[in-house]
Scaffold this active site. Structure first.
Site, short mmCIF file in Angstrom:
data_model
loop_
_atom_site.label_atom_id
_atom_site.label_comp_id
_atom_site.label_asym_id
_atom_site.label_seq_id
_atom_site.Cartn_x
_atom_site.Cartn_y
_atom_site.Cartn_z
N LYS A 87 0.84 -1.20 0.00
CA LYS A 87 0.00 0.00 0.00
C LYS A 87 0.88 1.25 0.00
O LYS A 87 0.60 2.21 -0.71
CB LYS A 87 -0.95 -0.03 1.21
CG LYS A 87 -2.06 -1.06 1.04
CD LYS A 87 -2.88 -1.34 2.29
CE LYS A 87 -3.87 -2.48 2.00
NZ LYS A 87 -4.73 -2.83 3.13
N GLN B 72 -4.98 -1.66 9.32
CA GLN B 72 -4.89 -2.99 8.72
C GLN B 72 -5.50 -4.04 9.65
O GLN B 72 -5.19 -4.09 10.84
CB GLN B 72 -3.41 -3.32 8.43
CG GLN B 72 -3.21 -4.59 7.62
CD GLN B 72 -3.76 -4.50 6.20
OE1 GLN B 72 -3.77 -3.45 5.58
NE2 GLN B 72 -4.21 -5.61 5.67
N ASP C 220 -11.30 2.51 3.43
CA ASP C 220 -11.63 1.08 3.31
C ASP C 220 -13.14 0.88 3.09
O ASP C 220 -13.57 -0.21 2.73
CB ASP C 220 -11.25 0.34 4.60
CG ASP C 220 -9.86 -0.28 4.55
OD1 ASP C 220 -9.49 -0.79 3.48
OD2 ASP C 220 -9.18 -0.27 5.59
#
Ligand code: GUN
Length: 283
Positions: free
Chosen positions: A51, A95, A118
């Site tokens: 990422k 995460q 997200d």
């Protein structure tokens, strides 16, 4: 049979984001993504590195916050709060999975919905349900982008998703439904699984088990999308689909690695760009 090249499609999406980022920077805005990693899960480490690399490629600023597994819920929430306040941070990603003892839902709900790249916050999930959204969930939206890139039409197709997670299975079903697919979501309590999967025109496997989808579960000419990210007995990266056995039955199939994974990251870049635009009144 065509092997879908997720790396190639992802590179095209990232190039588009890079160009748009260049334009945004001319207006004095550099998109910023904060990535929080708690603990030392090796797979999460790899995802976070990828990422960050993608951010660099498209011209975003990225900041990593690595916290020990012993971090308390309060400390983690305090960090999220601090990032919510920062004007140079447009997207916040924590995460998952989090180490035992930390409440994932509480962290997701603490992230400001406008910075929730997200699309996990319940406000964003609700907006996706009714089709009025700013952000789409990274993996399902990446899969839709891949289908579009290969001109695979979902309208009227029998779509079967194996797995009902909040991150992949449920939102995947919703995005397929938005494009007029007839959607079945299967899970660990589903009876006669292979009977259902073998009628799928489009089969999405998001199970987390090596070689879970075998040839007898797949219809001739099906499109097979493999979301799995597992290690086989030799430690080699592999998906949920028994690729070698299934590939010759399919019209299209995604490989692991090089299929869905890169698409997840390119959607994250799109979402972060969108967040930066929205927060600066440029959308
Ligand atoms: N863990 C597995 N997939 C994802 C994802 O898309 N986002 C985050 N934050 N964690 C994940």
């Amino acid at each position: 049979m065509i092997i879908i090249d997720g790396k190639k499609v992802s590179a095209q999406v990232k190039e588009q984001v890079r160009l748009e980022c260049e334009e945004l920077r001319k207006k004095g805005v550099t998109p910023g993504l904060a990535v929080i990693l708690v603990g030392d899960d090796p797979a999460s480490r790899v995802y976070v590195n990828n990422k960050k690399k993608a951010c660099e490629l498209v011209g975003f600023k990225s900041e990593e916050f690595t916290l020990p597994a012993t971090t308390s819920q309060e400390e983690l929430l305090a960090l999220v709060e601090e990032l919510n306040e920062r004007e140079d941070i447009n997207g916040i990603l924590c995460q998952l999975p989090l180490p035992k003892g930390l409440d994932e839902n509480a962290v997701i709900e603490a992230i400001s919905p406008i910075k929730d790249v997200d699309a996990f916050h319940k406000q964003n999930v609700g907006r996706i349900m009714i089709g009025d959204y700013d952000f789409l969930p990274c993996t399902p939206a990446g899969i839709m982008e891949m289908l579009h890139a290969y001109d695979i039409d979902v309208d009227g197709k029998n779509c079967v998703v194996i797995g009902r997670s909040n991150i992949v299975g449920k939102p995947m079903g919703m995005l397929l439904l938005h494009e007029n697919g007839t959607v079945t979501i299967c899970h660990s309590h589903t009876k006669n699984l292979s009977e259902i999967t073998s009628k799928a025109d489009i089969l999405v496997a998001a199970v987390g088990k090596t070689k879970f989808v075998t040839a007898d579960m797949v219809a001739d000419g099906a499109v097979v999308i493999d979301v799995g990210m597992n290690r086989d007995e030799n430690g080699k990266l592999c998906g949920d689909v028994d690729f070698e056995a299934v590939k010759d039955k399919c019209s299209y199939i995604t490989p692991v690695p090089g299929g869905v994974g890169p698409m997840t990251i390119s959607t994250l870049m799109k979402n972060t760009l969108k967040a930066a635009k929205l927060q600066n009144g440029l959308d």
